[in-house]
Scaffold this motif. Structure first.
Motif, PDB file in Angstrom:
ATOM      1  N   ILE A   1       0.831  -1.207   0.000  1.00 35.94           N
ATOM      2  CA  ILE A   1       0.000   0.000   0.000  1.00 35.94           C
ATOM      3  C   ILE A   1       0.860   1.249   0.000  1.00 35.94           C
ATOM      4  N   VAL A   2       1.863   1.296   0.866  1.00 40.31           N
ATOM      5  CA  VAL A   2       2.720   2.478   0.956  1.00 40.31           C
ATOM      6  C   VAL A   2       3.404   2.761  -0.383  1.00 40.31           C
ATOM      7  N   ASN A   3       3.761   1.716  -1.110  1.00 43.71           N
ATOM      8  CA  ASN A   3       4.488   1.907  -2.366  1.00 43.71           C
ATOM      9  C   ASN A   3       3.584   2.044  -3.586  1.00 43.71           C
ATOM     10  N   THR A   4       2.288   2.127  -3.395  1.00 49.02           N
ATOM     11  CA  THR A   4       1.370   2.351  -4.523  1.00 49.02           C
ATOM     12  C   THR A   4       0.373   3.461  -4.221  1.00 49.02           C
ATOM     13  N   LEU A   5       0.639   4.260  -3.194  1.00 52.64           N
ATOM     14  CA  LEU A   5      -0.301   5.324  -2.837  1.00 52.64           C
ATOM     15  C   LEU A   5      -0.444   6.347  -3.963  1.00 52.64           C
ATOM     16  N   PRO A   6      -1.666   6.812  -4.196  1.00 51.73           N
ATOM     17  CA  PRO A   6      -1.862   7.828  -5.242  1.00 51.73           C
ATOM     18  C   PRO A   6      -1.439   9.209  -4.749  1.00 51.73           C
ATOM     19  N   ALA A   7      -1.158  10.074  -5.697  1.00 47.66           N
ATOM     20  CA  ALA A   7      -0.908  11.469  -5.338  1.00 47.66           C
ATOM     21  C   ALA A   7      -2.210  12.044  -4.769  1.00 47.66           C
TER      22      ALA A   7
END
Length: 371
Positions: free
Chosen positions: A230-236
């Motif tokens: 999750i941390v490495n795919t968070l959206p802007a």
């Protein structure tokens, strides 16, 4: 069996073990080795008899009880002794290895390991082979997510009760015991998220939980691989202030450490769909309501994806009681409750790693849980 015969048999076994005795088959001892074993027996000849006679008597008794077999060829001495004996097996013979699968080219070399592999290793090799043969998507993912994909879909439930954790303990043999080779074959990598304690905001320094931004939302996930994904795919533009993982049963107490200075106004939670995975946030949500703390809400889209993507497996816990299932699933969004309650009543579970890095990086369906 008399005491001295028992002591002699134990000493004979010691001699056999010096020769790498496989206890599922008989092994040979020469007369010199028999004498060496006999001489180690405490008080072997209390009456001071002629020792070959004492030894012959004990060997005869051990043969009658089928612990040994004497060679037919014997010495020419006054008291004739066998020139050797067979130590009979003490363990059931090993079952022959089951037939090998037809190997995928990436792991064809495991054919040479099949005969000597343990049952657990063979089950692991078979599952990995079946996964490779399925022409899988080889997008690299955290190791626990791949373990769930392989052992949760191609492994037997009795062999792999917690499939996502299989590779945490299966670490022997030429595949599972070699991390570099394993990552290459499975197309995986290791993740190293921070750790949490009960007082993760008040008393633990940076690096034990993750400040993601300046937002007012705390996202708590149950397991480490999901935290990383999750941390490495968070959206802007997300509104997260923190992402935390691994609180487990302490989550109910941990929410008490939240204070206004952290600017957290809402907590969202995503975990396994099983009894313990729902008891934790259900209890924490109740505590939050009682104490006027920020609400603990389910991550709706992540749970929806889990029910859609996941393959249910046998849970560690027994099936939920008829009344407990609806009570726990009442915390979930309405449309998800019937399927989740049925899962609990059947004694099944969905590990949250089914919603993995590959899915999270390829879709924005879940972004509403963090914005």
């Amino acid at each position: 069996m008399k005491h001295r015969e028992s002591e002699l048999l134990r000493s004979l076994h010691t001699e056999a073990e010096k020769k790498n005795w496989k206890k599922d088959r008989r092994t040979r001892l020469g007369l010199e080795e028999v004498w060496a074993a006999f001489r180690r027996v405490p008080h072997r000849n209390p009456q001071g008899e002629y020792e070959p006679l004492v030894l012959a008597r004990h060997l005869h008794a051990l043969e009658q009880s089928k612990h040994i077999a004497q060679f037919k060829q014997r010495t020419q001495d006054k008291i004739s002794l066998p020139v050797g004996i067979w130590i009979e097996p003490t363990a059931a013979p090993k079952s022959p290895a089951p037939p090998m699968p037809a190997w995928h080219p990436d792991i064809y070399w495991l054919a040479d390991e099949w005969e000597t592999a343990t049952a657990k290793q063979r089950a692991g090799y078979t599952a990995v082979n079946a996964w490779l043969m399925s022409a899988p998507d080889l997008f690299r993912v955290p190791q626990r997510e791949r373990a769930l994909e392989i052992f949760g879909r191609y492994g037997d439930e009795d062999d792999f009760l917690m499939p996502e954790k299989t590779l945490d303990s299966l670490r022997s043999g030429p595949l599972f015991g070699d991390p570099t080779r394993l990552h290459h074959v499975l197309r995986t990598f290791t993740t190293h998220p921070p750790l949490l304690t009960e007082h993760f905001i008040e008393e633990v320094g940076d690096g034990y939980y993750q400040r993601i931004g300046a937002g007012d939302l705390l996202l708590v996930v149950e397991n480490s691989a999901t935290w990383w994904s999750i941390v490495n795919t968070l959206p802007a533009g997300h509104r997260l202030g923190y992402v935390a993982w691994g609180l487990g049963g302490t989550f109910r107490a941990s929410i008490n450490t939240l204070a206004a200075k952290h600017a957290v106004t809402e907590i969202r939670y995503f975990g396994d769909l099983d009894l313990s995975g729902l008891r934790i946030p259900h209890a924490a949500a109740h505590t939050a309501r009682q104490r006027g703390l920020p609400a603990v809400m389910p991550a709706k889209r992540l749970y929806t994806a889990l029910l859609h993507l996941g393959l249910p497996r046998k849970a560690k816990e027994p099936p939920a009681a008829e009344q407990e299932a609806p009570e726990l699933t009442d915390w979930l969004p309405g449309p998800l409750r019937p399927k989740a309650a049925r899962l609990l009543r059947q004694g099944r579970r969905l590990a949250q790693e089914w919603v993995g890095y590959r899915y999270l990086s390829r879709t924005d369906d879940w972004h509403s849980d963090v914005i």
